[in-house]
Write a protein that holds these residues in place. Sequence first.
Motif, mmCIF file in Angstrom:
data_model
loop_
_atom_site.group_PDB
_atom_site.id
_atom_site.type_symbol
_atom_site.label_atom_id
_atom_site.label_comp_id
_atom_site.label_asym_id
_atom_site.label_seq_id
_atom_site.Cartn_x
_atom_site.Cartn_y
_atom_site.Cartn_z
ATOM 1 N N LEU A 96 0.746 -0.721 -0.207
ATOM 2 C CA LEU A 96 -0.170 0.661 -0.136
ATOM 3 C C LEU A 96 0.612 1.308 0.127
ATOM 4 C CD1 LEU A 96 -3.059 -1.134 2.523
ATOM 5 C CD2 LEU A 96 -2.911 -0.942 0.203
ATOM 6 N N GLU A 99 2.213 1.948 -3.446
ATOM 7 C CA GLU A 99 1.344 2.660 -4.844
ATOM 8 C C GLU A 99 1.320 4.352 -4.374
ATOM 9 O OE1 GLU A 99 -3.308 2.075 -5.680
ATOM 10 O OE2 GLU A 99 -3.002 1.512 -3.477
ATOM 11 N N VAL A 108 -2.460 -0.973 -6.745
ATOM 12 C CA VAL A 108 -3.351 -2.213 -6.083
ATOM 13 C C VAL A 108 -4.072 -2.429 -6.806
ATOM 14 C CG1 VAL A 108 -3.795 -2.644 -3.903
ATOM 15 C CG2 VAL A 108 -1.805 -1.675 -3.207
ATOM 16 N N CYS A 109 -4.535 -3.745 -6.902
ATOM 17 C CA CYS A 109 -6.015 -3.810 -8.444
ATOM 18 C C CYS A 109 -6.649 -4.908 -7.394
ATOM 19 C CB CYS A 109 -5.389 -4.773 -9.610
ATOM 20 S SG CYS A 109 -4.690 -3.317 -10.618
ATOM 21 N N ARG A 110 -8.280 -4.789 -7.408
ATOM 22 C CA ARG A 110 -8.990 -5.394 -7.007
ATOM 23 C C ARG A 110 -10.018 -6.201 -7.211
ATOM 24 N NH1 ARG A 110 -7.288 -1.257 -3.652
ATOM 25 N NH2 ARG A 110 -6.556 -1.679 -1.513
ATOM 26 N N SER A 111 -9.430 -6.290 -8.938
ATOM 27 C CA SER A 111 -10.988 -6.787 -9.778
ATOM 28 C C SER A 111 -9.790 -6.549 -10.633
ATOM 29 C CB SER A 111 -12.461 -5.771 -9.777
ATOM 30 O OG SER A 111 -11.712 -4.331 -10.618
ATOM 31 N N ASP A 114 -10.277 -3.389 -12.530
ATOM 32 C CA ASP A 114 -8.810 -2.766 -11.559
ATOM 33 C C ASP A 114 -7.258 -3.130 -12.385
ATOM 34 O OD1 ASP A 114 -10.501 -1.553 -10.040
ATOM 35 O OD2 ASP A 114 -9.987 -2.525 -8.694
ATOM 36 N N VAL A 127 -1.348 -7.545 -7.365
ATOM 37 C CA VAL A 127 -2.947 -8.165 -6.463
ATOM 38 C C VAL A 127 -2.249 -8.390 -5.527
ATOM 39 C CG1 VAL A 127 -4.757 -9.665 -6.957
ATOM 40 C CG2 VAL A 127 -3.789 -8.374 -8.944
ATOM 41 N N SER A 147 -9.486 -9.833 3.138
ATOM 42 C CA SER A 147 -10.443 -9.482 1.991
ATOM 43 C C SER A 147 -10.924 -8.046 1.650
ATOM 44 C CB SER A 147 -11.551 -10.414 2.030
ATOM 45 O OG SER A 147 -12.404 -10.546 1.311
ATOM 46 N N GLY A 150 -8.359 -5.998 0.610
ATOM 47 C CA GLY A 150 -7.847 -6.100 -1.090
ATOM 48 C C GLY A 150 -7.397 -7.620 -0.944
ATOM 49 N N ARG A 152 -7.140 -10.865 -2.417
ATOM 50 C CA ARG A 152 -7.575 -12.019 -3.619
ATOM 51 C C ARG A 152 -7.092 -13.230 -4.559
ATOM 52 N NH1 ARG A 152 -10.310 -8.784 -2.317
ATOM 53 N NH2 ARG A 152 -10.879 -7.239 -3.116
ATOM 54 N N TRP A 347 -13.159 -14.115 -9.163
ATOM 55 C CA TRP A 347 -13.201 -13.322 -8.292
ATOM 56 C C TRP A 347 -15.391 -12.728 -8.241
ATOM 57 C CZ3 TRP A 347 -8.913 -9.966 -9.440
ATOM 58 C CH2 TRP A 347 -7.987 -10.249 -9.198
#
Length: 349
Positions: A96, A99, A108-111, A114, A127, A147, A150, A152, A347
Amino acid sequence: MKVFDGHNDALLRIYQDPTPTTFQAFLDGDSQLHIDLAKARAGGLAGGLFAIFPPSPMAGDLSDRMSGRGYDLPLPTPLAHPAGADATVAMASILLRLEAASKGGLTVCRSVADIESAMAKGSLAAVLHIEGAEAIDPELHMLDVLSAAGLRSVGMVWSRDNHFAHGVPMRFPSTPDTGEGLLEPGRRLVKRCNELGILLDLSHLNERGFWDVAELSDAPLVATHSNAHRLCTVSRNLTDAQLDAVAASRGVVGLNFATAFLREDGRMDSDTPLDTMRRHLDALLERLGEEGVALGSDFDGATIPDAIGSAAGLPALFEHLSKAGYGDALLERIAHRNWLSVLGRTWKA
């Protein structure tokens, strides 16, 4: 070629440096790491699963003990939950902070959306992944917290046992059938990860644990950084039967660049030709098909071939594969499309 990679240990290397030196060097691009922002840009590394591995006390570097004709390294002592939690939170914080300090250089990607957005902007798509779930208590309270932060992807074990499952020892030659299956908290972890849409990484899990996950999970089976056992009979690699199960689930296996898991002699030796990597990719493609094969480099966690050297050397692999007859569409699948596809099918975000 934009590359999304299934496994690296850059966060561990930064965590192990007691000064800010490696953290800043990652950002400035003058680090001794396999991955930093400059090397990523130079090699087309557009993103990946950034592993959090809580290290075992006094474990040391295993590479120098994996260079003989055969080896059987004892499993490290199980890591206590509080120590695992402390290390995991610290490395999540490092990601973090990277970033925040990168000024858009890392996201930082969560999907999957992203990841695609970061890749389009030229920002390294990171990720959060854990390798060895000692941070998670048997009641899974910490899983919910991670979770939300973030997380995954979860590899429930590294090569040591914990309260979820049994890891494979670093053993050559050996099958991955080295112990018992999942413990009861591990079975609960599989179900809860399915509910949360968290990927389960089967790399480092022994064979009986693999089959337990295959029976319990309703998600694609994924091994982020493993190779073909029939070409390198080290305990960490996957048998044809395991690869067939991954294929049946529409899962993915990421090619591990660690030379001990590539070479027929099982040795950690950087003098390993790219053709050895290609033969594993050929074997994986034979069992998994073109939609089931990706990359899981193990950058910053293993001895890799000199012909690649770091993330900056990734184009050498793709050039070699292209000359060997791999078409552009297949190369793009291996480079990133297969990872994004399986993440999208796993996901829930």
